[in-house]
Design an enzyme around this catalytic site. Structure first.
Site: not given
Ligand code: PBG
Length: 309
Positions: A178, A188, A200, A216, A231, A257, A296
């Site tokens: 990720k 968010r 992050k 990982e 991701k 997203s 989505y």
């Molecule tokens: C947070 C989390 C995130 C997403 C899924 N779980 C955002 C982040 O790490 O800030 C993002 C999913 C998306 O953008 O569709 N634990």
């Protein structure tokens, strides 16, 4: 006959955003076509999707600011509306595959995925919170736990907590690779979960890195993950391919997203054909090696398949 790859509705997991309360549907400005739903409307949505052949859902809670604290304690309280809703969803749709999210950020007053102390994220202390959260979710009867926090060692820790408590059948889809990505912005917004300060980057991966994804993946496999996930998906197709070549576990990719928002916004302007663009994107993710795609576009794609098929 000569098509090498195919996207099937059954390959898709549809992420959904849950609101507390009744009869509430609140659109997300940065994700045209996607809304946050209260349980009653979400049950309806799941029912409609199941009829179209979408069989898996990843559910995220929209948590009010007043429930948030530094330790994300609301995440495992029995009064938590998310946990109560998961129970009801599994009760009404036992055949649906329900995935949940394990991370502190929706419940954290810092907006981070781990415990914050003096501006730093505490990895090992966070694992205890994640263990409690995962157990509380497993107790609702859900099928797949999705640790999305990127703390080191969390898959093994959660596996142990689940097994010790009799949930050896609850599987774990690890967010293996990720990345610290700009493409999570609209998510968010949906959850109002942006970090209150900083970013992050100390726990999510550096977009410049590919070999690190192998480390990982190796750790997640040793720790007992049942699926590996990459991701975001589109800017990381090479990483999806790499994990597919280096693991025999099912590989999932999260078409996030921001990737959805780009297509949906361009389509709203009439600049792009949403259905065709979505299909092509999903196909590219499959071609890269993903077995499963969180997207989505899931319902839209299923509708498209039904209408064309
Ligand atoms: C947070 C989390 C995130 C997403 C899924 N779980 C955002 C982040 O790490 O800030 C993002 C999913 C998306 O953008 O569709 N634990």
């Amino acid at each position: 006959m000569v098509s090498e790859n195919e996207v099937k509705t059954a390959d898709l997991i549809f992420p959904l955003f849950l609101l507390e309360g009744k009869n509430k549907s609140i659109g997300i400005d940065s994700m045209p076509g996607i809304s946050r739903l209260s349980l009653d409307l979400m049950l309806k949505e799941i029912g409609e999707c199941m009829e179209l052949g979408v069989q898996a859902f990843d559910i995220f809670p929209v948590v009010e600011e007043s429930y948030k604290d530094t330790m994300a304690t609301y995440s495992y309280k029995s009064s938590n509306f998310y946990l109560q809703a998961l129970r009801e969803i599994k009760h009404q749709f036992p055949e649906a595959v329900i995935m949940t999210d394990v991370a502190m950020d929706p419940y954290s007053s810092d907006g981070h995925d781990g415990i914050v102390k003096d501006g730093k994220i505490l990895n090992d202390e966070t694992l205890e919170v994640l263990g409690k959260m995962a157990l509380a979710q497993a107790e609702t009867g859900i099928d797949i736990i999705g640790p999305s926090d990127m703390m080191d060692g969390r898959v093994g820790y959660i596996r142990e907590v689940l097994d010790e408590n009799g949930f050896s059948e609850t599987s774990i889809m690890s967010y293996t690779a990720k990345y610290a990505s700009a493409f999570y912005g609209p998510f968010r917004d949906a959850l109002d979960s942006a970090p209150k300060w900083g970013d992050k980057k100390t726990y999510q991966m550096d977009p410049a890195n590919k070999r690190e994804a192998l480390i990982e993946a190796e750790l997640d496999m040793q720790e007992g993950a049942d699926f590996l996930m990459v991701k975001p998906a589109l800017a990381y197709l090479d990483v999806i391919h790499l994990l597919k070549d280096n693991s025999d576990l099912p590989i999932a990719a999260y078409n996030v997203s921001g990737e959805y928002a780009m297509v949906a916004a361009a389509a709203e302007k009439g600049w792009i054909d949403k259905d065709r663009a979505a299909h092509e994107i999903l196909l590219s993710i499959k071609r890269a090696g993903a077995d499963i795609i969180l997207t989505y576009f899931a319902k839209q794609f299923a509708l498209q398949m039904r209408n064309n098929g």
